[in-house]
Design an enzyme around this catalytic site. Structure first.
Site, short mmCIF file in Angstrom:
data_model
loop_
_atom_site.label_atom_id
_atom_site.label_comp_id
_atom_site.label_asym_id
_atom_site.label_seq_id
_atom_site.Cartn_x
_atom_site.Cartn_y
_atom_site.Cartn_z
N GLU A 207 4.28 -11.35 -6.03
CA GLU A 207 3.22 -11.49 -7.04
C GLU A 207 3.61 -10.97 -8.42
OE1 GLU A 207 3.36 -9.48 -4.50
OE2 GLU A 207 2.31 -7.58 -4.79
N CYS B 287 5.21 -6.17 1.78
CA CYS B 287 5.60 -4.77 1.77
C CYS B 287 4.88 -3.96 2.86
CB CYS B 287 5.40 -4.18 0.38
SG CYS B 287 6.49 -2.79 0.10
N TYR B 288 3.89 -3.13 2.50
CA TYR B 288 3.16 -2.41 3.56
C TYR B 288 2.64 -3.42 4.59
CZ TYR B 288 -0.16 0.72 5.87
OH TYR B 288 -0.84 1.47 6.79
N HIS C 43 7.84 -7.96 -3.52
CA HIS C 43 6.54 -8.35 -4.09
C HIS C 43 6.64 -9.69 -4.81
CE1 HIS C 43 4.30 -4.63 -3.32
NE2 HIS C 43 5.49 -4.08 -3.36
N ASP D 137 -19.86 -10.15 -20.64
CA ASP D 137 -20.38 -10.42 -19.29
C ASP D 137 -21.88 -10.71 -19.30
OD1 ASP D 137 -17.81 -9.81 -18.63
OD2 ASP D 137 -18.25 -7.78 -17.96
N SER D 138 -22.66 -9.88 -19.99
CA SER D 138 -24.09 -10.12 -19.96
C SER D 138 -24.45 -11.40 -20.73
CB SER D 138 -24.88 -8.91 -20.47
OG SER D 138 -24.77 -8.78 -21.86
N SER D 139 -23.67 -11.72 -21.76
CA SER D 139 -23.95 -12.96 -22.50
C SER D 139 -23.70 -14.18 -21.63
CB SER D 139 -23.04 -13.07 -23.72
OG SER D 139 -23.24 -11.98 -24.58
N LYS E 186 -12.25 -11.25 -15.34
CA LYS E 186 -12.66 -11.30 -16.75
C LYS E 186 -12.24 -12.61 -17.44
CE LYS E 186 -14.47 -8.73 -20.08
NZ LYS E 186 -15.66 -7.89 -19.90
N SER F 147 -26.65 -7.16 -23.58
CA SER F 147 -26.05 -6.17 -24.47
C SER F 147 -25.34 -6.85 -25.63
CB SER F 147 -25.06 -5.32 -23.70
OG SER F 147 -23.92 -6.10 -23.37
N GLY F 148 -25.10 -8.15 -25.47
CA GLY F 148 -24.31 -8.83 -26.50
C GLY F 148 -22.83 -8.86 -26.14
N GLY G 209 0.83 -1.20 0.00
CA GLY G 209 0.00 0.00 0.00
C GLY G 209 0.86 1.25 0.00
N1 GLN Z 1 4.36 2.76 1.47
C1 GLN Z 1 5.24 1.76 2.01
C2 GLN Z 1 6.71 2.08 1.68
O1 GLN Z 1 6.97 3.01 0.98
C3 GLN Z 1 4.86 0.40 1.42
C4 GLN Z 1 5.06 0.33 -0.05
C5 GLN Z 1 4.43 -0.89 -0.66
O2 GLN Z 1 3.63 -1.57 -0.04
N2 GLN Z 1 4.77 -1.16 -1.91
O3 GLN Z 1 7.60 1.41 2.11
#
Ligand code: GLN
Length: 514
Positions: free
Chosen positions: A170, A82-83, A168, A226-228, A370, A222-223, A55
């Protein structure tokens, strides 16, 4: 009850990516702004593990997002990213401070101890991806370091199911990221692989039947994808208790209304009410050339037509449910992180319904991303022409005829657009670009055809590549292809004598011209 991993979202741009990674492992997960400790404790939710996302805030700032510290007493595995790591530290007696230099981009992870279940199969030394300003200067109580980079603490654990990473896992740039997430999900949370598209369809079909009983359901078709998919899924469950409404605004692609109608009737036996509202829309648009005004007119007219038709149907069938193709990113976008009583914004489609028309919402796709919706559509037998369709804006060709919309201009645009899209498909390029269309400009230029002077409209071809439609680049379509399309349009479409190709990216351009 479905077991799941919960991702608490602290505002990271990667929260959805974490969810995608976990679902790719065939484990169900949800992104939430807040955690409901009680529901987990009393078994109302079967949570196997919790991830704290990254975050933008700093944990030591006033008003920084936080979590109920009770979460640490649930005896569930937790992974902070991270955060998330910094928050775990902050709430457990450690210290987080602004670092002298921020660490952004590639770094090298040095694992101290491969016996740790989080690092099974992870190389001793591998590339990872960092993005932070703050760092840990004092470990939280009971925690130890299990990995480092040359400038920071990269991973910690308390050996009691709580893990935290400064990097990270991910993002693809973290070489062993997937392995680490898999270790968390399977080795540590002991999840089973049971999130499968086929079982989703079976379970949803059953639950739609149970929810609807012998009531009736209405859906605005709508075609689009998602709606289909929603229509076919619900139709499989309850057949003709579902009525689909298709509104022809006159601002659709060439023959779109006819095609949609025939296709669904023939292949899925959908009960479709076709509303021909062409004249209404085109009349309302007379003399209007300002884009926002056009959008508003089209939006309002749609709601009006829809309401009128619903009233007619309500008289006949008394539908109790309104079905919508809402998908998971719509749900996440409408969640607010401010809590504790977080608001879910009403969906724009329902926003315009008058109060005397009371419906319960049926949103069978609201847990899906999606690409998962596409997989469901595929398993239900929908053809690629529907599943892989490019997005089409709500106001349709109303905003692709620049300036005033007239029936003639719509017709010219429909023909030109049809040639472009048909050619893209024929040459295997349609799936290589993410949105493609023609826009008709309110500009006439001089040309020459068969020795005769012409004075006709300019059309612009637009094709973009994008992942999330927030940013986009123009598609590098082959020159030969552009040449062919240009020739075909100018030769076949009366009213156009010049074609230009739009080479603006978004930003600063937008994908649509209006
Ligand atoms: N804001 C926090 C930092 O700067 C965390 C950053 C993050 O979660 N990518 O260290």
């Amino acid at each position: 009850m479905k077991e799941k991993i919960i991702i608490i979202d602290f505002g990271s741009q990667y929260s959805q990516l974490i969810a995608r990674r976990i679902r790719e492992m065939e484990v169900y997960c949800e992104i939430v702004p807040l955690i409901d400790i009680e529901k987990i404790k009393n078994g109302e939710e079967k949570v196997k593990g919790i991830i704290f996302s990254g975050g933008p805030a700093s944990v030591y700032e006033k008003g920084a997002p936080t979590v109920n510290p009770e979460v640490f007493n649930l005896n569930l595995p937790i992974l902070g990213i991270c955060y998330g790591m910094q928050l775990i530290t902050h709430l457990n007696g450690g210290k987080v401070e602004k670092a002298d230099s921020r660490e952004f981009g590639k770094a090298v992870l040095e694992v101290e101890n491969n016996d740790n279940p989080l690092f099974t199969g992870v190389k001793k030394s591998s590339n990872i991806w960092m993005s932070h300003n703050d760092h840990i200067t004092e470990l939280p109580t009971g925690f130890e370091i299990i990995a480092k980079t040359d400038s920071s603490i990269a991973a910690i654990t308390n050996n009691n199911g709580i893990y935290a990473l400064q990097f990270h896992p991910e993002v693809v740039h973290s070489e062993c990221g997937t392995q680490i997430l898999e270790n968390f999900v399977f080795n540590i949370c002991k999840c089973e692989k049971n999130w499968k598209i086929s079982s989703f369809i079976t379970e949803k079909t059953k639950s739609i039947k149970e929810t609807v009983g012998d009531e009736h359901v209405l859906l605005a078709l709508s075609g689009g994808v998602d709606s289909s998919v929603a229509a076919v899924l619900i139709n499989n469950a309850i057949g003709h208790q579902l009525t689909c409404m298709f509104v022809d605004t006159g601002l659709l692609r060439k023959d779109e209304g006819k095609k949609v109608l025939e296709y669904y009737k023939k292949h899925f036996d959908l009960n479709i009410v076709f509303v021909d509202a062409k004249d209404r829309f085109l009349n309302k648009l007379k003399g209007v050339d300002e884009p926002e005004a056009k959008r508003k007119i089209i939006g309002n007219e749609f709601i009006e037509v829809f309401n009128e038709e619903i009233r007619k149907l309500k008289g006949q069938e008394g539908a109790k449910f309104l079905a919508q193709g809402t998908i998971y990113p719509d749900v996440i976008e409408s969640q607010s992180i401010k809590g504790p009583s977080h608001t879910i914004k009403s969906h724009h489609n329902v926003g315009g319904l008058p109060e005397d028309l009371q419906f319960e919402l049926l949103e069978p796709l609201k847990e899906l991303f999606k690409d998962e919706v596409r997989k469901v559509g595929h398993e239900l037998g929908l053809p690629d022409t529907i599943i892989k369709r490019h997005p089409f804006p709500g106001p349709g060709l109303g905003i692709r005829v620049i300036g005033e919309v007239t029936p003639d201009k719509v017709k010219i645009l429909q023909e030109a657009d049809d040639i472009f899209i048909t050619e893209l498909m024929a040459q295997g390029l349609y799936d290589k670009v993410d949105q493609a269309f023609v826009t008709l400009l309110p500009v006439k230029t001089v040309g020459v055809m068969g020795d005769q002077r012409t004075y006709e409209y300019v059309a612009a071809i637009r094709s973009v590549n994008t992942i999330d439609f927030m940013t986009a680049t123009w598609s590098k379509l082959p020159y030969e292809f552009l040449e062919e399309v240009s020739n075909k349009i100018i030769n076949k479409v009366n009213g156009i004598n010049r074609i230009v190709y739009d080479i603006s990216s978004k930003p600063p351009g937008t994908i649509e011209w209006e």
